[in-house]
Each structure stands twice: as structure tokens, then as C-alpha cells.
Design a protein around this motif. Sequence first.
Motif, PDB file in Angstrom:
ATOM      1  N   ALA A 123      51.887  27.206 -19.653  1.00 55.36           N
ATOM      2  CA  ALA A 123      51.193  25.919 -19.770  1.00 55.36           C
ATOM      3  C   ALA A 123      51.627  24.941 -18.678  1.00 55.36           C
ATOM      4  O   ALA A 123      51.113  23.828 -18.603  1.00 55.36           O
ATOM      5  CB  ALA A 123      51.455  25.306 -21.147  1.00 55.36           C
ATOM      6  N   GLY A 124      52.575  25.373 -17.849  1.00 55.08           N
ATOM      7  CA  GLY A 124      52.988  24.537 -16.726  1.00 55.08           C
ATOM      8  C   GLY A 124      54.305  23.829 -16.887  1.00 55.08           C
ATOM      9  O   GLY A 124      54.680  23.016 -16.029  1.00 55.08           O
ATOM     10  N   PHE A 125      55.044  24.136 -17.964  1.00 49.39           N
ATOM     11  CA  PHE A 125      56.302  23.433 -18.229  1.00 49.39           C
ATOM     12  C   PHE A 125      57.492  24.343 -17.939  1.00 49.39           C
ATOM     13  O   PHE A 125      57.823  25.227 -18.723  1.00 49.39           O
ATOM     14  CB  PHE A 125      56.338  22.941 -19.677  1.00 49.39           C
ATOM     15  N   LYS A 126      58.137  24.107 -16.798  1.00 44.31           N
ATOM     16  CA  LYS A 126      59.286  24.912 -16.400  1.00 44.31           C
ATOM     17  C   LYS A 126      60.611  24.246 -16.755  1.00 44.31           C
ATOM     18  O   LYS A 126      61.670  24.820 -16.530  1.00 44.31           O
ATOM     19  CB  LYS A 126      59.216  25.232 -14.912  1.00 44.31           C
ATOM     20  N   TYR A 127      60.552  23.041 -17.290  1.00 44.65           N
ATOM     21  CA  TYR A 127      61.718  22.386 -17.892  1.00 44.65           C
ATOM     22  C   TYR A 127      61.488  22.408 -19.393  1.00 44.65           C
ATOM     23  O   TYR A 127      60.468  21.900 -19.865  1.00 44.65           O
ATOM     24  CB  TYR A 127      61.870  20.949 -17.393  1.00 44.65           C
ATOM     25  N   GLN A 128      62.435  23.004 -20.131  1.00 42.30           N
ATOM     26  CA  GLN A 128      62.238  23.201 -21.564  1.00 42.30           C
ATOM     27  C   GLN A 128      63.512  22.859 -22.339  1.00 42.30           C
ATOM     28  O   GLN A 128      64.620  22.928 -21.800  1.00 42.30           O
ATOM     29  CB  GLN A 128      61.843  24.661 -21.825  1.00 42.30           C
ATOM     30  N   LYS A 129      63.313  22.543 -23.606  1.00 48.66           N
ATOM     31  CA  LYS A 129      64.439  22.310 -24.506  1.00 48.66           C
ATOM     32  C   LYS A 129      64.755  23.624 -25.229  1.00 48.66           C
ATOM     33  O   LYS A 129      63.866  24.205 -25.865  1.00 48.66           O
ATOM     34  CB  LYS A 129      64.089  21.226 -25.521  1.00 48.66           C
ATOM     35  N   PHE A 130      65.999  24.072 -25.122  1.00 45.17           N
ATOM     36  CA  PHE A 130      66.435  25.271 -25.836  1.00 45.17           C
ATOM     37  C   PHE A 130      67.061  24.822 -27.145  1.00 45.17           C
ATOM     38  O   PHE A 130      68.144  24.245 -27.161  1.00 45.17           O
ATOM     39  CB  PHE A 130      67.438  26.043 -24.975  1.00 45.17           C
ATOM     40  N   TYR A 150      63.564  33.258 -14.249  1.00 42.27           N
ATOM     41  CA  TYR A 150      64.457  32.718 -13.227  1.00 42.27           C
ATOM     42  C   TYR A 150      64.051  31.319 -12.779  1.00 42.27           C
ATOM     43  O   TYR A 150      64.863  30.571 -12.238  1.00 42.27           O
ATOM     44  CB  TYR A 150      64.473  33.647 -12.005  1.00 42.27           C
ATOM     45  N   ASP A 151      62.779  30.942 -12.986  1.00 37.97           N
ATOM     46  CA  ASP A 151      62.274  29.658 -12.522  1.00 37.97           C
ATOM     47  C   ASP A 151      62.233  28.601 -13.619  1.00 37.97           C
ATOM     48  O   ASP A 151      61.707  27.504 -13.404  1.00 37.97           O
ATOM     49  CB  ASP A 151      60.874  29.827 -11.936  1.00 37.97           C
ATOM     50  N   VAL A 152      62.786  28.895 -14.785  1.00 36.49           N
ATOM     51  CA  VAL A 152      62.784  27.951 -15.903  1.00 36.49           C
ATOM     52  C   VAL A 152      64.168  27.336 -16.059  1.00 36.49           C
ATOM     53  O   VAL A 152      65.181  28.027 -15.976  1.00 36.49           O
ATOM     54  CB  VAL A 152      62.356  28.640 -17.219  1.00 36.49           C
ATOM     55  N   GLN A 153      64.206  26.023 -16.291  1.00 36.06           N
ATOM     56  CA  GLN A 153      65.448  25.291 -16.521  1.00 36.06           C
ATOM     57  C   GLN A 153      65.449  24.755 -17.950  1.00 36.06           C
ATOM     58  O   GLN A 153      64.417  24.298 -18.458  1.00 36.06           O
ATOM     59  CB  GLN A 153      65.583  24.135 -15.529  1.00 36.06           C
ATOM     60  N   PHE A 154      66.626  24.803 -18.578  1.00 36.22           N
ATOM     61  CA  PHE A 154      66.723  24.445 -19.994  1.00 36.22           C
ATOM     62  C   PHE A 154      67.656  23.259 -20.229  1.00 36.22           C
ATOM     63  O   PHE A 154      68.615  23.040 -19.481  1.00 36.22           O
ATOM     64  CB  PHE A 154      67.244  25.640 -20.796  1.00 36.22           C
TER      65      PHE A 154
END
Length: 203
Positions: A123-130, A150-154
Amino acid sequence: MKWDLWLERAKPLVPVIVINDLDDAVPMAQALVDGGVRLLEVTLRTEHGLEAIRLIKREVADAIVGVGTVTNARQLEDALNMGAEFAVSPGISQELLDCARNWGGAYLPGVATPSEVMQARNAGFKYQKFFPAGAAGGIDMLNALSGPFYDVQFCPTGGVGSDNYRRYMSQSNVFAVGGSWLTPKEAVSAQNWQALTALAIAS
């Protein structure tokens, strides 16, 4: 990306703020900002959340105010109308993804599984809350996710505290950490704002 810009001038810490007394909102926020913690997630866990966002946005000049515990599109829209600059959800839904994408701002969808990471990333969200980080596998899960995503930051939250947040921050796919340890209930109840500032400075 706003997160990158914000983190150039703020600590990578996102206190999870629960406002039980509206009079506490501004002094609590100011105490944290005075300690260098500027990314403030004001949750919607009480009836005072939205008004607290408005007051902090108006009164605390250096605060970057966001809304947390967003579970539907109406809450997101209401918080944005109050001045929220970022939004955080404990989970994920298509309704929220669509609403946040239309907004185009800094939104952290809550994820706990690879499938949810994929849905949010697609959906376009590469910054996420874990979340909940501790219960969902903690650092071991973050390490497992770092390969295929590898391109996602949490931003891990839930089970993150003063005893382990530095370990979370040392992970290559973690851009910030969130938690309530920066606003201990005892200090807030006593309105000991100096204690919050000291804690923020030390963190």
C-alpha cells in the motif's frame, strides 16, 4: 520522507502518551521536549486524546505531535483536524490504509506478521509499527523480517522499555522505538515533570 527529516532533529524515541487529566497534556509534553524527546504519540485511549493533541500543538512549539491507537478512518480524520502530524495504528485495515494514503502524511500501520508487512508495504508504507513487539517475537522477529523486507523500517512498541530499548535500536531495520517508560505513571500522577525531563535526557 518526514520521518527522516524529523529524526535529524529529534531523538528516535516515541513516547506512548495516555492523557487521563487534560491539564497534564501541555506540561507533560513540554517536559519531554525539554529533554530532547519531540516525537509525541498522544493515544486515543481516553476521551482527552484529541483535545490534548490540539493543546500540545498550540502550546508546545518544538513538539512533533502525532496520534496513536487509531483504529478507524474517522479517528484519523478527527486527529488530523486537531493538528496531528503523524498517525499510528495498533493494527492494519484496508480502510485505514486507503484513508492514510489519501492523506499522504506520515502514517505507521501496525504489523505483527509477514503478511501484514506485505499488505502495508504494497500500500506504499515502508515505515511501520511493529506491535506488540515483545509478544510478536521481539528482536528475533525483526531479524527474520529484515531479509525479505530489506526496505521496510520498523518502530517497535509493546514490551519495549528502559531495559531493552537500546537493543531494539541497534537493529538495522529499526528507525525508532516507542513505549510508555518515558511517562511513568507515578511521575505523571505526582505531576513530577522534572522527572520526565531527566528521563528523556538520559534516554
